[in-house]
Design an enzyme around this catalytic site. Structure first.
Site, PDB file in Angstrom:
ATOM      1  N   ASP A  99       0.854  22.485 -68.770  1.00  0.00           N
ATOM      2  CA  ASP A  99       1.124  21.192 -68.145  1.00  0.00           C
ATOM      3  C   ASP A  99      -0.132  20.311 -68.261  1.00  0.00           C
ATOM      4  O   ASP A  99      -0.646  20.142 -69.352  1.00  0.00           O
ATOM      5  CB  ASP A  99       1.565  21.435 -66.689  1.00  0.00           C
ATOM      6  CG  ASP A  99       1.993  20.179 -65.962  1.00  0.00           C
ATOM      7  OD1 ASP A  99       3.046  19.613 -66.331  1.00  0.00           O
ATOM      8  OD2 ASP A  99       1.291  19.760 -65.032  1.00  0.00           O
ATOM      9  N   HIS A 298      10.035  24.755 -67.317  1.00  0.00           N
ATOM     10  CA  HIS A 298       8.664  24.250 -67.320  1.00  0.00           C
ATOM     11  C   HIS A 298       7.621  25.336 -67.066  1.00  0.00           C
ATOM     12  O   HIS A 298       6.521  25.274 -67.596  1.00  0.00           O
ATOM     13  CB  HIS A 298       8.539  23.156 -66.265  1.00  0.00           C
ATOM     14  CG  HIS A 298       7.203  22.487 -66.235  1.00  0.00           C
ATOM     15  ND1 HIS A 298       6.698  21.795 -67.314  1.00  0.00           N
ATOM     16  CD2 HIS A 298       6.258  22.395 -65.250  1.00  0.00           C
ATOM     17  CE1 HIS A 298       5.510  21.294 -67.004  1.00  0.00           C
ATOM     18  NE2 HIS A 298       5.222  21.660 -65.766  1.00  0.00           N
TER      19      HIS A 298
END
Length: 321
Positions: A99, A298
Site C-alpha cells: 500500500d 487489498h
C-alpha cells in the site's frame, strides 16, 4: 522469535519488530497498518536466512509522530528508510512495501539505488507521474468524493477512524479484502456528502478465515493511543510529493524489482491501472510483469501469506544467485 526495540533515526524514534540474521529485508506497512500486518512474513523469511525488520513508520503506532503535516513528505519517508538501514548497521537492503509502504519502497529505490539492492511492491505499483497533482486529478474526476480527498480536511477522518478503533479495523480489513461480495466493475471508493469513509464498509457478522478477533484487537490497541492523524498526514502530502518528485519523472529502476497484487484489490481498479499495470515491463524492465493473485483483495500479505512468502523468497533467491 520477533524482538521489539526502538531505533533512533535522526531526531526520530522508530519502533521496529525484528527476527533473523543475514541480509537485511525491510518490510514497510501501509495505511492503516503497522509492524503487525507483516506477522506472517517474519518466520518464513528469517528461517531462510534473512534479517527481517518491520518498522512502524513515521506517524504510526509506537513510532514518533511529528506534529506538522509538512513533515510527512515522501522525502521524509525515504530519509527514514535510508537512516534506518544505516542505523541497523547495514550498507544495503531489500525493501518490501505494501500500500503506501509500496510508495515508499519504490521511491526509496529510485532515489537511492546505491542502498537498495532489490524492491518489491504489494498492491501499489511503481509511481507514474501524471500531468496534474493527484489530489486535483481525483477531485476533478470524482467531484471531491474520492477517499483521498475526504482525508484532506483536518480532524474529520481523524475523528471518524479514532472513535472506535476496533470497529474501524473490522470494517476496513474485511471491506477491502477479497472476501466481500464481488461486484463488476468494482465499487469506487467514493465518500458521498454527509457520509464517512467507514460507511463504505460493512461490519461483518463473521470475520474471514485469515483474520481473527485477536488480530483486530491487536491492531486496535496499536492505534488507540497513536490515533490516525499522523497516518492521514501521508495523504495530505500527495500533491506536495508530486511537486517534490519531479526530478525523477521517467526514471527507471537500476535494481531487480517485483510487483504483486490481487485482482480484487481496490488499487487494481483505480483509474488508469488497466493500462499502467500491463505496461510495467516496458516502463520498468527490471521489475517486469505483475504477479496477480486471483480472488485476492487489498491485504495480500495477510490474505495469501503462503503465496506471498513463496514469491518473496523466490525473488530474494535471485538476488543471491
Amino acid at each position: 522469535m520477533v524482538e521489539h526495540r526502538t531505533v533512533t533515526v535522526g531526531e526520530l524514534r522508530l519502533h521496529t519488530a525484528e527476527e533473523g540474521e543475514g541480509p537485511l529485508v525491510l518490510l514497510l506497512h501501509g495505511f492503516p497498518e503497522c509492524w503487525y500486518n507483516w506477522r506472517h512474513q517474519f518466520t518464513p523469511l528469517a528461517g531462510a536466512g534473512y534479517r527481517v525488520v518491520a518498522p512502524d513508520q513515521r506517524g504510526y503506532a509506537r513510532s514518533d509522530r511529528p506534529a506538522a503535516v509538512e513533515e510527512y513528505t515522501i522525502l521524509h519517508l525515504v530519509g527514514d528508510v535510508i537512516g534506518l538501514i544505516h542505523a541497523l548497521g547495514a550498507r544495503q537492503a531489500v525493501v518490501v512495501g505494501h500500500d503506501l509502504g509500496s510508495m515508499v519502497a519504490w521511491s526509496t529505490a529510485l532515489m537511492r539505488p546505491d542502498v537498495i539492492r532489490g524492491v518489491v511492491g504489494l498492491s501499489v505499483p511503481p509511481p507514474q507521474r501524471g500531468p496534474v497533482p493527484p489530489l486535483q486529478a481525483m477531485r476533478e474526476r470524482f467531484g471531491g468524493q474520492f477517499y483521498w480527498n475526504y482525508f484532506q480536511t483536518p480532524g474529520v477522518a481523524d475523528a471518524e477512524l479514532a472513535k472506535d478503533p476496533h470497529a474501524t479495523f473490522r470494517r476496513v480489513m474485511y471491506g477491502l479484502s477479497g472476501d466481500i461480495p464481488h461486484s463488476d466493475p468494482p465499487v469506487e471508493p467514493l465518500v458521498p456528502p454527509g457520509k464517512g469513509f467507514l460507511d463504505l464498509f460493512e461490519d461483518p457478522e463473521e470475520l474471514p478465515g485469515w483474520l481473527t478477533e485477536a488480530d483486530i484487537d491487536t491492531l486496535a490497541t496499536e492505534f488507540t493511543e497513536a490515533g490516525f492523524t499522523s497516518a492521514l498526514n501521508w495523504y495530505r502530502n500527495f500533491d506536495r510529493n508530486w511537486q517534490l518528485t519531479a526530478p525523477w519523472d521517467g526514471a527507471q529502476y537500476r535494481m531487480p524489482g517485483r510487483y504483486l497484487t490481487g485482482d480484487r484489490d481496490l488499487v487494481y481498479g483505480f483509474p488508469g491501472m488497466d493500462q499502467r499495470i500491463p505496461a510495467l515491463p516496458t516502463l520498468h524492465p527490471t521489475v517486469g510483469p505483475a504477479h496477480i493473485l486471483p480472488g485476492c483483495g487489498h491485504w495480500i500479505a495477510e490474505e495469501r501469506p503462503g503465496e506471498v512468502n513463496a514469491a518473496l523468497l523466490d525473488f530474494l533467491g535471485t538476488l543471491n544467485s
